[in-house]
Design an enzyme around this catalytic site. Structure first.
Site, PDB file in Angstrom:
ATOM      1  N   PRO A   1      -2.483  10.295  -2.156  1.00 40.90           N
ATOM      2  CA  PRO A   1      -2.466   9.090  -1.315  1.00 40.90           C
ATOM      3  C   PRO A   1      -2.766   7.846  -2.130  1.00 40.90           C
ATOM      4  O   PRO A   1      -3.522   7.884  -3.109  1.00 40.90           O
ATOM      5  CB  PRO A   1      -3.575   9.362  -0.289  1.00 40.90           C
ATOM      6  CG  PRO A   1      -3.752  10.856  -0.294  1.00 40.90           C
ATOM      7  CD  PRO A   1      -3.481  11.266  -1.712  1.00 40.90           C
ATOM      8  N   ARG A   2      -2.195   6.729  -1.710  1.00 42.38           N
ATOM      9  CA  ARG A   2      -2.355   5.471  -2.444  1.00 42.38           C
ATOM     10  C   ARG A   2      -3.782   4.963  -2.408  1.00 42.38           C
ATOM     11  O   ARG A   2      -4.282   4.462  -3.409  1.00 42.38           O
ATOM     12  CB  ARG A   2      -1.409   4.422  -1.834  1.00 42.38           C
ATOM     13  CG  ARG A   2      -1.527   3.026  -2.450  1.00 42.38           C
ATOM     14  CD  ARG A   2      -0.975   2.996  -3.852  1.00 42.38           C
ATOM     15  NE  ARG A   2      -0.905   1.640  -4.387  1.00 42.38           N
ATOM     16  CZ  ARG A   2      -0.455   1.349  -5.590  1.00 42.38           C
ATOM     17  NH1 ARG A   2      -0.038   2.318  -6.390  1.00 42.38           N
ATOM     18  NH2 ARG A   2      -0.404   0.103  -6.014  1.00 42.38           N
TER      19      ARG A   2
ATOM     20  N   LEU B   1       8.728   3.770 -12.640  1.00 42.30           N
ATOM     21  CA  LEU B   1       8.868   3.967 -14.080  1.00 42.30           C
ATOM     22  C   LEU B   1       7.813   4.894 -14.662  1.00 42.30           C
ATOM     23  O   LEU B   1       7.991   5.409 -15.772  1.00 42.30           O
ATOM     24  CB  LEU B   1       8.822   2.616 -14.795  1.00 42.30           C
ATOM     25  CG  LEU B   1       9.936   1.647 -14.410  1.00 42.30           C
ATOM     26  CD1 LEU B   1       9.765   0.327 -15.137  1.00 42.30           C
ATOM     27  CD2 LEU B   1      11.310   2.247 -14.721  1.00 42.30           C
ATOM     28  N   GLU B   2       6.727   5.127 -13.951  1.00 41.51           N
ATOM     29  CA  GLU B   2       5.706   6.033 -14.484  1.00 41.51           C
ATOM     30  C   GLU B   2       6.250   7.447 -14.653  1.00 41.51           C
ATOM     31  O   GLU B   2       6.174   8.004 -15.758  1.00 41.51           O
ATOM     32  CB  GLU B   2       4.465   5.997 -13.591  1.00 41.51           C
ATOM     33  CG  GLU B   2       3.699   4.691 -13.698  1.00 41.51           C
ATOM     34  CD  GLU B   2       2.468   4.644 -12.826  1.00 41.51           C
ATOM     35  OE1 GLU B   2       1.511   3.944 -13.186  1.00 41.51           O
ATOM     36  OE2 GLU B   2       2.459   5.305 -11.765  1.00 41.51           O
TER      37      GLU B   2
ATOM     38  N   ASN C   1       5.465   2.237  -8.454  1.00 41.32           N
ATOM     39  CA  ASN C   1       6.010   2.261  -9.808  1.00 41.32           C
ATOM     40  C   ASN C   1       6.902   3.477 -10.076  1.00 41.32           C
ATOM     41  O   ASN C   1       6.421   4.573 -10.357  1.00 41.32           O
ATOM     42  CB  ASN C   1       4.862   2.214 -10.815  1.00 41.32           C
ATOM     43  CG  ASN C   1       5.335   1.849 -12.199  1.00 41.32           C
ATOM     44  OD1 ASN C   1       6.503   1.944 -12.523  1.00 41.32           O
ATOM     45  ND2 ASN C   1       4.418   1.412 -13.039  1.00 41.32           N
TER      46      ASN C   1
ATOM     47  N   MET D   1      -9.139   8.815  -8.861  1.00 40.19           N
ATOM     48  CA  MET D   1      -8.482   7.596  -9.319  1.00 40.19           C
ATOM     49  C   MET D   1      -8.107   7.731 -10.795  1.00 40.19           C
ATOM     50  O   MET D   1      -8.866   8.286 -11.588  1.00 40.19           O
ATOM     51  CB  MET D   1      -9.407   6.391  -9.124  1.00 40.19           C
ATOM     52  CG  MET D   1      -9.792   6.123  -7.668  1.00 40.19           C
ATOM     53  SD  MET D   1      -8.376   5.716  -6.634  1.00 40.19           S
ATOM     54  CE  MET D   1      -7.945   4.116  -7.313  1.00 40.19           C
ATOM     55  N   GLY D   2      -6.940   7.231 -11.153  1.00 39.63           N
ATOM     56  CA  GLY D   2      -6.553   7.177 -12.559  1.00 39.63           C
ATOM     57  C   GLY D   2      -5.873   8.414 -13.094  1.00 39.63           C
ATOM     58  O   GLY D   2      -5.605   8.498 -14.298  1.00 39.63           O
TER      59      GLY D   2
ATOM     60  N   GLU E   1      -0.989  -4.256  -9.519  1.00 46.00           N
ATOM     61  CA  GLU E   1      -0.914  -5.290 -10.560  1.00 46.00           C
ATOM     62  C   GLU E   1      -1.687  -4.884 -11.806  1.00 46.00           C
ATOM     63  O   GLU E   1      -1.285  -5.207 -12.929  1.00 46.00           O
ATOM     64  CB  GLU E   1      -1.430  -6.617 -10.022  1.00 46.00           C
ATOM     65  CG  GLU E   1      -0.518  -7.304  -9.015  1.00 46.00           C
ATOM     66  CD  GLU E   1      -0.684  -6.743  -7.608  1.00 46.00           C
ATOM     67  OE1 GLU E   1      -1.504  -5.807  -7.427  1.00 46.00           O
ATOM     68  OE2 GLU E   1       0.004  -7.225  -6.700  1.00 46.00           O
TER      69      GLU E   1
END
Length: 426
Positions: A270-271, A339-340, A337, A311-312, A63
């Protein structure tokens, strides 16, 4: 009607109190050293500055990513307001800090006990509340309604599963949605589900998906080029936001690809950060040489995998790749996502589990801008096909970028409504 709704909320609160020990245990690990755990009980600092506040809630990392264009636009267009962001998870909090630093204030969302919700809203005193996607908490929404705080749902979505759950608690759902000022739904199906649950039609609009309004940092291209240069002249693909059960399939695909292209490099991301070490071990157990990005390890010629354990950085990895597999889609998570990588002109591949973004997935498929596979073996074959045919790979990437450009607009529609409510509440 109102009495029945009130009774439904009372019963819901009673269940929360009974489950309090379990709930507290579940959220205990979702913390940050700079945030006292009392925030979960609404114990945030009282408002001291004169600037009116906009409160935006983005439950978790996904989100936050979706809401990032909206957050940036709010900072630019409503600089006279203080922006407060809440998340439920620590990964969401980390991304907010990384992206925005001191430009926003972050708190963890309080648990939805009546007292905690009331205390949070009283201390925050927002002029407007914005919920990114859909995380509806009855007592928080009631606290906003009691204090006259308009609530806007941006990029509103309701999967079939979520819709069925809310419908089982019809009185509680209607109570919540009758107090929402406006829903900007990301699709006609989502808008219909909100209306079916009790949101008045006049307060529901189809804006499209905020994710189409993805904004690319000016430095992204140069950073991706730097990464690609450090990796060398070799086929590169990314498996982004993978979940348990997907890593193994991805490694099967990579083994198949390396039969054809022995120097192929996989960037595996990994997520969830708590899985980084375990995934590294899974790769090494297969005899694969792994370079961990977090340690500054640069892949050598015999390196098979770069572990994206920071991260990021996912967009930078996508930008440095030839093909992107987007995770959460080979296991029944609902997809992440798409669309990234599409916005970067990178060829997109996914699994079939895309309930969280069905309209986006279908839009890409209709434009022949996405390949869908069912397992690791099929993924390996698609990768070989795309690396064998550079012109098709480039066409696929260009088609994805064109879809993103053609479907922008949700951000402008949402900002228009947000600005209207801020003016009326000034």
């Amino acid at each position: 009607m109102a009495s029945r709704h009130g009774l439904a909320r009372l019963a819901y609160s009673g269940v929360l109190y009974l489950a309090a020990p379990l709930i507290w245990r579940l959220v205990w690990r979702e913390s940050a050293p700079t945030h006292p755990r009392g925030e979960r009980l609404g114990l945030i600092p009282r408002r001291t500055d004169a600037r009116p506040r906009i409160w935006l809630h983005a439950a978790s990392l996904g989100e936050v990513v979706t809401a990032t264009p909206l957050i940036r636009a709010l900072l630019a267009q409503h600089a006279d307001h203080a922006l407060v962001i809440t998340t439920m998870t620590a990964t969401g909090a980390e991304r907010i800090e990384t992206l925005f630093g001191d430009a926003v204030r972050h708190h963890f969302l309080p648990l939805d006990f009546p007292g905690a919700a009331r205390r949070f809203v009283e201390r925050l005193q927002p002029a407007l509340a914005i919920i990114a996607e859909t995380e509806l908490w009855p007592n928080l929404l009631h606290a906003c309604a009691t204090r006259g705080v308009p609530v806007v749902i941006a990029n509103g979505r309701l999967s079939l599963g979520a819709f069925a759950t809310y419908r089982r608690f019809a009185a509680l759902s209607r109570d919540m949605l009758e107090s929402v000022a406006w829903v900007g739904a990301k699709s006609g199906e989502d808008a219909g589900r909100f209306r079916a649950l009790g949101c008045p039609a006049a307060r529901t609009a189809v804006t499209g998906a905020l994710k189409f309004d993805i904004q690319l940092d000016d430095s992204l291209e140069s950073e991706s080029e730097r990464l690609r240069t450090s990796w060398g002249e070799r086929p590169v693909w990314v498996a982004g936001s993978t979940h348990p059960g997907e890593d193994e399939a991805v490694l099967v695909a990579h083994a198949r690809l390396r039969e054809r292209y022995p120097d192929a490099l996989l960037v595996l991301v990994p997520r969830h950060p708590q899985r980084f070490d375990a995934v590294a071990e899974v790769c090494r157990a297969r005899g694969l040489v792994v370079a961990r990005h977090s340690r500054g390890e640069v892949p050598e010629p015999d390196t098979a995998i770069v572990l994206g354990d920071t991260m990021g950085d996912l967009m930078r990895f996508y930008g440095a790749a030839d093909v992107a597999f987007v995770g959460g889609s080979l296991v029944p998570v609902g997809g992440h996502n798409l669309l990234e990588p599409a916005a970067l002109g990178v060829a997109v591949v996914s699994g079939p589990y895309l309930d969280n973004l069905r309209e986006i997935a279908d839009t890409l498929a209709e434009a022949d801008a996405r390949r869908e596979i069912v397992d690791g073996s099929a993924l390996g074959e698609v990768l070989i096909t795309l690396f064998d045919a550079p012109e098709e790979r480039q066409r696929l990437g260009a088609a994805g970028r064109a879809v993103v450009e053609a479907n922008r607009g949700a951000l402008a529609a949402t900002l228009e409504k947000v600005s209207a409510y801020l003016r009326s509440n000034a």
